[in-house]
Design a protein around this motif. Structure first.
Motif, PDB file in Angstrom:
ATOM      1  N   UNK A 217     -38.889  58.857  20.304  1.00 32.51           N
ATOM      2  CA  UNK A 217     -39.246  60.067  19.567  1.00 32.51           C
ATOM      3  C   UNK A 217     -39.123  61.305  20.463  1.00 32.51           C
ATOM      4  N   UNK A 218     -39.520  61.172  21.723  1.00 36.01           N
ATOM      5  CA  UNK A 218     -39.427  62.300  22.643  1.00 36.01           C
ATOM      6  C   UNK A 218     -37.957  62.643  22.932  1.00 36.01           C
ATOM      7  N   UNK A 219     -37.126  61.624  23.059  1.00 32.59           N
ATOM      8  CA  UNK A 219     -35.710  61.866  23.306  1.00 32.59           C
ATOM      9  C   UNK A 219     -35.062  62.576  22.122  1.00 32.59           C
ATOM     10  N   UNK A 220     -35.541  62.279  20.928  1.00 30.48           N
ATOM     11  CA  UNK A 220     -35.033  62.981  19.744  1.00 30.48           C
ATOM     12  C   UNK A 220     -35.375  64.463  19.806  1.00 30.48           C
ATOM     13  N   UNK A 221     -36.560  64.783  20.330  1.00 32.67           N
ATOM     14  CA  UNK A 221     -36.947  66.187  20.504  1.00 32.67           C
ATOM     15  C   UNK A 221     -36.090  66.848  21.576  1.00 32.67           C
TER      16      UNK A 221
END
Length: 400
Positions: A203-207
């Motif tokens: 999820x953080x990598x998507x951000x």
């Protein structure tokens, strides 16, 4: 291709820095950049100055530099995942020892440990260090209990246990000097799912991807992503997804990727790392990016000069990246400075972000704040002759 991409000079740049497994607040990177950029500017004879950030984002700073007669404005942002790191390090002492057993079993049972040793012994020794240190600490504590029983009989058992517990807590308290718990959590985090990216980190990598995607259409000349240590393989996944989904506009900034001191094989050699292997394979053949990988044999915490795509065994016939180069610490640092840093392994692992006494083609502050794109700076540069490209990984499958 846009006119921006054909310009001979960068006037505006966005830099996204992805740290490795680091629980410290991102302001440490701002201070490091401030002090080291000034030192490099004095050595190399250019001007560089920092100011508070003006672009959107959680944490960063602005840089203005005059190099080779050209003025360049750069916005640098740290893509933060230190909160995830801290959460993963909150384990108790018994839980850490359980992590030790689990992580050791994964690397040994999958055969990854032996194959990693065929690349570079330095990072493998670094990986074994927390195991040896934590086991030694436990043995010392058990020895205290045993000695108490020998001296006082079974009446000494409970006092011995109390002293042993206090000793283990003391070892944990001074880990800011020993780094045993820190490194154990680092390797355990990468290995917990045998190479698969944890959901929270996905999820953080998507951000991260959204931030980079927005920068590509913000009117700058270059968007440079810097991945350091384990941040390098996170950057690989972010950029592969970005390009795979055709989110790199034709009329946008030049997209560049600089990986520093990478430890990609620690993850890509694990059985469930199909996603990372797929991303490595895809990114290595992409014409939408310039990828330069810099490391140094003097950095015992990195897989120095190991082509992360080739050694993982996923290099295809159309592979063009990364360009593997050496920071050559023994040549770019003065002998007395190299001698002072030689055994400071963690400090050397961050040397890529620091000033060099005799900078060669690699100069972090010319790359991040100078007038040339990454592609222009290393155009025509041949890869290091000492690079390692032999496929070593047992696991080479990629996701469909």
């Amino acid at each position: 291709m846009s006119s921006q991409r054909n310009q001979s000079q960068v006037r505006k740049r966005r830099v996204f820095y992805i740290p490795g497994y680091d629980p410290m607040p991102p302001r440490r990177y701002r201070e490091l950049y401030r002090t080291e950029s000034q030192a490099q500017a004095r050595i190399s004879g250019y001007e560089i100055a920092m100011a508070p950030k003006s672009a959107e984002g959680l944490f960063g700073w602005s840089v203005t530099s005059i190099q080779d007669g050209a003025s360049v404005e750069t916005e640098i942002e740290v893509l933060v995942w230190s909160d995830i790191v801290r959460d993963s390090m909150s384990a108790s002492i018994p839980a850490t020892y359980a992590q030790l057993a689990h992580t050791a079993w994964i690397y040994i049972s999958t055969g990854a440990l032996w194959r990693l040793m065929r690349l570079r012994k330095g990072p493998v020794i670094a990986a074994l260090y927390p195991v040896a240190m934590l086991v030694s600490q436990l043995l010392v504590a058990l020895a205290v209990v045993w000695a108490s029983v020998v001296v006082a009989g079974w009446w000494g058992l409970f006092p011995g246990i109390a002293v042993a517990v206090a000793l283990m807590l003391w070892f944990r308290k001074i880990d800011n000097r020993l780094f045993a718990y820190y490194l154990m959590h680092d390797y355990a985090y990468s290995a917990q799912l045998k190479g698969e990216t944890p959901l929270k980190l996905k999820d953080r990598l998507a951000a991260f991807r959204k931030a980079i995607e927005a920068a590509l259409i913000s009117g700058v000349d270059e968007v440079l992503v810097v991945g350091h240590s384990s941040g390098a393989h996170l950057a690989v996944s972010v950029l592969a997804d970005l390009i795979r989904d055709r989110a790199v506009p034709q009329q946008g900034a030049e997209l560049s990727f600089l990986s520093l001191g990478q430890v990609v094989p620690m993850v890509s050699f694990l059985p469930n790392a199909q996603g990372l292997r797929s991303d490595l394979q895809f990114l290595s053949s992409s014409s939408a990016i310039t990828w330069v990988d810099v490391s140094a044999p003097g950095d015992g915490c990195a897989f120095a000069l190991c082509d992360p795509v080739a050694v993982t065994g996923v290099a295809g016939p159309e592979k063009r990246w990364p360009l593997v180069l050496s920071a050559a610490f023994t040549q770019t640092l003065l002998p007395e400075r190299w001698k002072a840093l030689r055994w400071r392994f963690f400090r050397l692992h961050f040397q890529y972000l620091c000033a060099f006494d005799k900078p060669g083609p690699y100069d972090y502050f010319r790359i991040t704040a100078g007038p040339l794109t990454l592609k222009q700076r290393f155009l025509g540069r041949t890869p290091s002759r000492s690079r390692i490209e032999t496929p070593v990984s047992k696991y080479t499958s990629v996701r469909p």
